[in-house]
Design a protein around this motif. Sequence first.
Motif, short mmCIF file in Angstrom:
data_model
loop_
_atom_site.label_atom_id
_atom_site.label_comp_id
_atom_site.label_asym_id
_atom_site.label_seq_id
_atom_site.Cartn_x
_atom_site.Cartn_y
_atom_site.Cartn_z
N VAL A 70 -2.84 -2.85 5.22
CA VAL A 70 -2.71 -2.41 3.83
C VAL A 70 -4.00 -1.74 3.41
CG1 VAL A 70 -2.38 -3.18 1.46
CG2 VAL A 70 -1.12 -4.28 3.30
N ASN A 71 -3.91 -0.49 2.91
CA ASN A 71 -5.13 0.17 2.47
C ASN A 71 -5.49 -0.28 1.06
OD1 ASN A 71 -3.70 1.77 0.60
ND2 ASN A 71 -3.31 3.34 2.15
N SER A 72 -6.69 -0.02 0.65
CA SER A 72 -7.20 -0.55 -0.62
C SER A 72 -6.45 -0.03 -1.83
CB SER A 72 -8.69 -0.26 -0.75
OG SER A 72 -8.91 1.13 -0.72
N SER A 73 -5.90 1.18 -1.78
CA SER A 73 -5.20 1.71 -2.95
C SER A 73 -3.88 0.98 -3.21
CB SER A 73 -4.95 3.21 -2.80
OG SER A 73 -4.08 3.46 -1.72
N ASN A 74 -3.30 0.37 -2.20
CA ASN A 74 -2.04 -0.36 -2.35
C ASN A 74 -2.21 -1.87 -2.38
OD1 ASN A 74 -0.47 1.99 -2.41
ND2 ASN A 74 -0.42 2.07 -0.18
N ARG A 75 -3.43 -2.33 -2.19
CA ARG A 75 -3.68 -3.78 -2.07
C ARG A 75 -3.18 -4.56 -3.29
NH1 ARG A 75 -6.86 -7.41 0.73
NH2 ARG A 75 -7.70 -9.09 -0.53
N ASP A 76 -3.53 -4.11 -4.49
CA ASP A 76 -3.12 -4.83 -5.70
C ASP A 76 -1.61 -4.83 -5.87
OD1 ASP A 76 -5.75 -5.43 -6.28
OD2 ASP A 76 -5.99 -3.81 -7.74
N LEU A 77 -0.98 -3.72 -5.56
CA LEU A 77 0.47 -3.63 -5.67
C LEU A 77 1.16 -4.58 -4.69
CD1 LEU A 77 2.91 -2.18 -6.96
CD2 LEU A 77 2.69 -0.46 -5.16
N VAL A 78 0.69 -4.61 -3.47
CA VAL A 78 1.27 -5.49 -2.46
C VAL A 78 1.03 -6.95 -2.84
CG1 VAL A 78 1.12 -6.24 -0.04
CG2 VAL A 78 1.13 -3.81 -0.59
N TYR A 132 3.36 -7.90 -5.70
CA TYR A 132 4.74 -8.05 -5.22
C TYR A 132 4.92 -9.36 -4.44
CZ TYR A 132 9.02 -7.37 -2.61
OH TYR A 132 10.26 -7.54 -2.05
N THR A 178 -4.74 -7.00 5.85
CA THR A 178 -5.86 -6.10 5.66
C THR A 178 -6.81 -6.06 6.86
OG1 THR A 178 -7.09 -7.81 4.48
CG2 THR A 178 -5.82 -6.25 3.15
#
Length: 104
Positions: free
Chosen positions: A2-10, A13, A60
């Motif tokens: 998981v890259n950092s730009s999607n970390r919070d979204l993942v 969820y 990550t």
Amino acid sequence: MVNSSNRDLVASYLGHSFSTLLTTYVEEHYDINDENRQKAEFIIAFYRYAFVGIMMDVMTKDPEDTPSEYNENPEYYVDLILDTIEHDITDNILMNVAKPLKDA
């Protein structure tokens, strides 16, 4: 990974999904009332953060830096976490405050 730009979204969820799953399990198997609701909510939140933390750590890391078992069979670890939670809830945590509705 998981890259950092999607970390919070993942993480959001995973947290929401896991919390919903665990809340449903607890409400279906235990008599949660006003007296023990706060304790049950704390337990659900605790395991939510533990689950999300473990999953984010695995997702990550570079696959070469994680144990091969994570990469080969991640479902095993999810099942292990869920089994641990079930035993903690039924054997140690809610037994003192919530009467089981049926055999878990």
